[in-house]
Design a protein around this motif. Sequence first.
Motif, PDB file in Angstrom:
ATOM      1  N   ARG A   1     -12.438  -5.262   2.939  1.00 13.99           N
ATOM      2  CA  ARG A   1     -12.145  -4.669   1.631  1.00 13.99           C
ATOM      3  C   ARG A   1     -11.874  -3.171   1.749  1.00 13.99           C
ATOM      4  O   ARG A   1     -10.953  -2.640   1.115  1.00 13.99           O
ATOM      5  CB  ARG A   1     -13.305  -4.920   0.677  1.00 13.99           C
ATOM      6  CG  ARG A   1     -13.449  -6.369   0.224  1.00 13.99           C
ATOM      7  CD  ARG A   1     -14.719  -6.561  -0.585  1.00 13.99           C
ATOM      8  NE  ARG A   1     -14.725  -5.714  -1.778  1.00 13.99           N
ATOM      9  CZ  ARG A   1     -15.829  -5.408  -2.464  1.00 13.99           C
ATOM     10  NH1 ARG A   1     -17.015  -5.863  -2.061  1.00 13.99           N
ATOM     11  NH2 ARG A   1     -15.743  -4.634  -3.546  1.00 13.99           N
ATOM     12  N   LEU A   2     -12.656  -2.491   2.568  1.00 13.14           N
ATOM     13  CA  LEU A   2     -12.428  -1.057   2.788  1.00 13.14           C
ATOM     14  C   LEU A   2     -11.058  -0.807   3.407  1.00 13.14           C
ATOM     15  O   LEU A   2     -10.329   0.106   2.995  1.00 13.14           O
ATOM     16  CB  LEU A   2     -13.520  -0.488   3.696  1.00 13.14           C
ATOM     17  CG  LEU A   2     -14.822  -0.091   3.016  1.00 13.14           C
ATOM     18  CD1 LEU A   2     -15.946   0.020   4.034  1.00 13.14           C
ATOM     19  CD2 LEU A   2     -14.648   1.242   2.282  1.00 13.14           C
ATOM     20  N   GLU A   3     -10.710  -1.607   4.383  1.00 15.77           N
ATOM     21  CA  GLU A   3      -9.413  -1.437   5.029  1.00 15.77           C
ATOM     22  C   GLU A   3      -8.279  -1.722   4.051  1.00 15.77           C
ATOM     23  O   GLU A   3      -7.245  -1.034   4.073  1.00 15.77           O
ATOM     24  CB  GLU A   3      -9.332  -2.343   6.255  1.00 15.77           C
ATOM     25  CG  GLU A   3     -10.256  -1.888   7.386  1.00 15.77           C
ATOM     26  CD  GLU A   3     -10.268  -2.847   8.558  1.00 15.77           C
ATOM     27  OE1 GLU A   3      -9.820  -4.015   8.383  1.00 15.77           O
ATOM     28  OE2 GLU A   3     -10.733  -2.445   9.645  1.00 15.77           O
ATOM     29  N   ALA A   4      -8.452  -2.707   3.180  1.00 12.92           N
ATOM     30  CA  ALA A   4      -7.420  -3.017   2.184  1.00 12.92           C
ATOM     31  C   ALA A   4      -7.239  -1.862   1.207  1.00 12.92           C
ATOM     32  O   ALA A   4      -6.102  -1.496   0.857  1.00 12.92           O
ATOM     33  CB  ALA A   4      -7.783  -4.294   1.429  1.00 12.92           C
ATOM     34  N   VAL A   5      -8.346  -1.263   0.762  1.00 14.94           N
ATOM     35  CA  VAL A   5      -8.260  -0.100  -0.121  1.00 14.94           C
ATOM     36  C   VAL A   5      -7.567   1.059   0.593  1.00 14.94           C
ATOM     37  O   VAL A   5      -6.701   1.742   0.024  1.00 14.94           O
ATOM     38  CB  VAL A   5      -9.665   0.315  -0.603  1.00 14.94           C
ATOM     39  CG1 VAL A   5      -9.682   1.751  -1.129  1.00 14.94           C
ATOM     40  CG2 VAL A   5     -10.152  -0.628  -1.690  1.00 14.94           C
ATOM     41  N   ALA A   6      -7.923   1.287   1.854  1.00 15.34           N
ATOM     42  CA  ALA A   6      -7.317   2.380   2.613  1.00 15.34           C
ATOM     43  C   ALA A   6      -5.819   2.182   2.788  1.00 15.34           C
ATOM     44  O   ALA A   6      -5.032   3.140   2.696  1.00 15.34           O
ATOM     45  CB  ALA A   6      -8.001   2.502   3.971  1.00 15.34           C
ATOM     46  N   GLN A   7      -5.396   0.951   3.009  1.00 14.53           N
ATOM     47  CA  GLN A   7      -3.977   0.680   3.226  1.00 14.53           C
ATOM     48  C   GLN A   7      -3.168   0.750   1.935  1.00 14.53           C
ATOM     49  O   GLN A   7      -1.946   0.894   1.978  1.00 14.53           O
ATOM     50  CB  GLN A   7      -3.800  -0.703   3.867  1.00 14.53           C
ATOM     51  CG  GLN A   7      -4.411  -0.838   5.255  1.00 14.53           C
ATOM     52  CD  GLN A   7      -3.802   0.092   6.297  1.00 14.53           C
ATOM     53  OE1 GLN A   7      -2.694   0.617   6.110  1.00 14.53           O
ATOM     54  NE2 GLN A   7      -4.509   0.295   7.396  1.00 14.53           N
ATOM     55  N   ALA A   8      -3.845   0.654   0.783  1.00 13.75           N
ATOM     56  CA  ALA A   8      -3.140   0.609  -0.503  1.00 13.75           C
ATOM     57  C   ALA A   8      -3.167   1.933  -1.250  1.00 13.75           C
ATOM     58  O   ALA A   8      -2.776   1.985  -2.425  1.00 13.75           O
ATOM     59  CB  ALA A   8      -3.747  -0.490  -1.385  1.00 13.75           C
ATOM     60  N   LEU A   9      -3.592   3.016  -0.620  1.00 16.59           N
ATOM     61  CA  LEU A   9      -3.700   4.291  -1.331  1.00 16.59           C
ATOM     62  C   LEU A   9      -2.362   4.761  -1.885  1.00 16.59           C
ATOM     63  O   LEU A   9      -2.294   5.354  -2.972  1.00 16.59           O
ATOM     64  CB  LEU A   9      -4.289   5.360  -0.403  1.00 16.59           C
ATOM     65  CG  LEU A   9      -5.762   5.193  -0.032  1.00 16.59           C
ATOM     66  CD1 LEU A   9      -6.200   6.292   0.923  1.00 16.59           C
ATOM     67  CD2 LEU A   9      -6.642   5.173  -1.272  1.00 16.59           C
ATOM     68  N   GLU A  10      -1.281   4.480  -1.153  1.00 20.32           N
ATOM     69  CA  GLU A  10       0.038   4.918  -1.638  1.00 20.32           C
ATOM     70  C   GLU A  10       0.438   4.228  -2.936  1.00 20.32           C
ATOM     71  O   GLU A  10       1.346   4.704  -3.631  1.00 20.32           O
ATOM     72  CB  GLU A  10       1.106   4.656  -0.567  1.00 20.32           C
ATOM     73  CG  GLU A  10       1.103   5.659   0.583  1.00 20.32           C
ATOM     74  CD  GLU A  10       0.056   5.347   1.648  1.00 20.32           C
ATOM     75  OE1 GLU A  10       0.036   6.053   2.669  1.00 20.32           O
ATOM     76  OE2 GLU A  10      -0.748   4.404   1.465  1.00 20.32           O
ATOM     77  N   ASP A  11      -0.230   3.131  -3.287  1.00 20.74           N
ATOM     78  CA  ASP A  11       0.114   2.406  -4.511  1.00 20.74           C
ATOM     79  C   ASP A  11      -0.322   3.133  -5.772  1.00 20.74           C
ATOM     80  O   ASP A  11       0.218   2.861  -6.853  1.00 20.74           O
ATOM     81  CB  ASP A  11      -0.530   1.010  -4.503  1.00 20.74           C
ATOM     82  CG  ASP A  11       0.051   0.103  -3.432  1.00 20.74           C
ATOM     83  OD1 ASP A  11       1.114   0.440  -2.874  1.00 20.74           O
ATOM     84  OD2 ASP A  11      -0.576  -0.936  -3.137  1.00 20.74           O
ATOM     85  N   TRP A  12      -1.317   4.048  -5.646  1.00 13.06           N
ATOM     86  CA  TRP A  12      -1.809   4.682  -6.878  1.00 13.06           C
ATOM     87  C   TRP A  12      -2.134   6.170  -6.741  1.00 13.06           C
ATOM     88  O   TRP A  12      -2.107   6.902  -7.734  1.00 13.06           O
ATOM     89  CB  TRP A  12      -3.061   3.957  -7.395  1.00 13.06           C
ATOM     90  CG  TRP A  12      -4.264   4.061  -6.500  1.00 13.06           C
ATOM     91  CD1 TRP A  12      -4.589   3.251  -5.462  1.00 13.06           C
ATOM     92  CD2 TRP A  12      -5.305   5.052  -6.569  1.00 13.06           C
ATOM     93  NE1 TRP A  12      -5.763   3.659  -4.880  1.00 13.06           N
ATOM     94  CE2 TRP A  12      -6.232   4.756  -5.539  1.00 13.06           C
ATOM     95  CE3 TRP A  12      -5.547   6.145  -7.401  1.00 13.06           C
ATOM     96  CZ2 TRP A  12      -7.372   5.534  -5.317  1.00 13.06           C
ATOM     97  CZ3 TRP A  12      -6.690   6.917  -7.188  1.00 13.06           C
ATOM     98  CH2 TRP A  12      -7.582   6.604  -6.152  1.00 13.06           C
ATOM     99  N   LEU A  13      -2.414   6.640  -5.536  1.00 10.92           N
ATOM    100  CA  LEU A  13      -2.821   8.040  -5.355  1.00 10.92           C
ATOM    101  C   LEU A  13      -1.600   8.882  -4.994  1.00 10.92           C
ATOM    102  O   LEU A  13      -1.008   8.687  -3.930  1.00 10.92           O
ATOM    103  CB  LEU A  13      -3.869   8.135  -4.250  1.00 10.92           C
ATOM    104  CG  LEU A  13      -4.453   9.517  -3.973  1.00 10.92           C
ATOM    105  CD1 LEU A  13      -5.249  10.026  -5.171  1.00 10.92           C
ATOM    106  CD2 LEU A  13      -5.327   9.495  -2.717  1.00 10.92           C
ATOM    107  N   PRO A  14      -1.197   9.802  -5.862  1.00 12.25           N
ATOM    108  CA  PRO A  14      -0.031  10.629  -5.541  1.00 12.25           C
ATOM    109  C   PRO A  14      -0.325  11.542  -4.349  1.00 12.25           C
ATOM    110  O   PRO A  14      -1.458  11.997  -4.173  1.00 12.25           O
ATOM    111  CB  PRO A  14       0.190  11.461  -6.809  1.00 12.25           C
ATOM    112  CG  PRO A  14      -0.609  10.793  -7.876  1.00 12.25           C
ATOM    113  CD  PRO A  14      -1.753  10.122  -7.179  1.00 12.25           C
ATOM    114  N   ASP A  15       0.677  11.791  -3.548  1.00 10.44           N
ATOM    115  CA  ASP A  15       0.510  12.788  -2.500  1.00 10.44           C
ATOM    116  C   ASP A  15       0.510  14.166  -3.151  1.00 10.44           C
ATOM    117  O   ASP A  15       1.087  14.364  -4.219  1.00 10.44           O
ATOM    118  CB  ASP A  15       1.636  12.679  -1.476  1.00 10.44           C
ATOM    119  CG  ASP A  15       1.329  13.480  -0.213  1.00 10.44           C
ATOM    120  OD1 ASP A  15       0.143  13.787   0.022  1.00 10.44           O
ATOM    121  OD2 ASP A  15       2.272  13.811   0.525  1.00 10.44           O
TER     122      ASP A  15
END
Length: 284
Positions: A168-182
Amino acid sequence: MFDDALMALLDRLDLGPRDSLEPLSGGDIAAVYRLATDRGEVVLKRDDPERLAGEAEGLRALKAATTRLAVPEVWGEGDGWLVMEALTPARRTAAGERALGEGLRELHGVPASGEASHGWARDNACGATPQPNAPLDDGRAFQRERRLLPLARACHDRGLLDARLRERLEAVAQALEDWLPDASGRRVHGDLWSGNVLYTTRGPALIDPAVYRHYPEVDLAMLTLFGAPSEAFFEAYWNGAAPADWPRREALFQLYPLLNHLLLFGGAYRDAVARALTRVERGG
């Protein structure tokens, strides 16, 4: 208690001790002392030389970036000792909390320039845990590759994190570009729990940094995780409304210190990791 290395450092700094070392509380990782000298009181820290070098650099970086917050001046370091200016404590007040909010807003306003946006030129440590800071341009990649994935792997390898929670942690880490703006990385304290904020006669002060450049919510999330910032603090810091996704960012940036505490202090922090992870997954 005055070993040869300390005496040599004090002599080099022209500091003649006038008393014995007075142990100070709060040094979970390093030994910390106050010492009266013929040039006034100083604070001494004894620890691994590399960790102390990173802390000294961080203190200097903070001091250069803020005029609103007190940061102890580094007087010298060497052979496992760090000598710093001693600050005089004062009561915590609403005015002091507002000043802390204003000071952090000033600190977090310092953008990266001429370098990769997120990270730092050298690695340092968060507590006893080595903290890799090799710079990256993208903040999502930095949070994933330098913070979440290394600690998730270390906790799993020690049997502190089961396979499902790691996935679950790895999935959240891989999906950061889906919601967190650079965004451009900003200078952060890096280990800003309540014990590293002092209220002094010169105003609020920051100690024991693990400085790097990243999202400024790193510091806010640590304050809310291991402290209770007041409404006055947040009003001064935001200087308006908080970002709409602050609850989700808060949970995200609490994952790293929670994983670090899991690694350092054991399974009591596992449920807190799971709760923060669920908040990120649900959007805050």
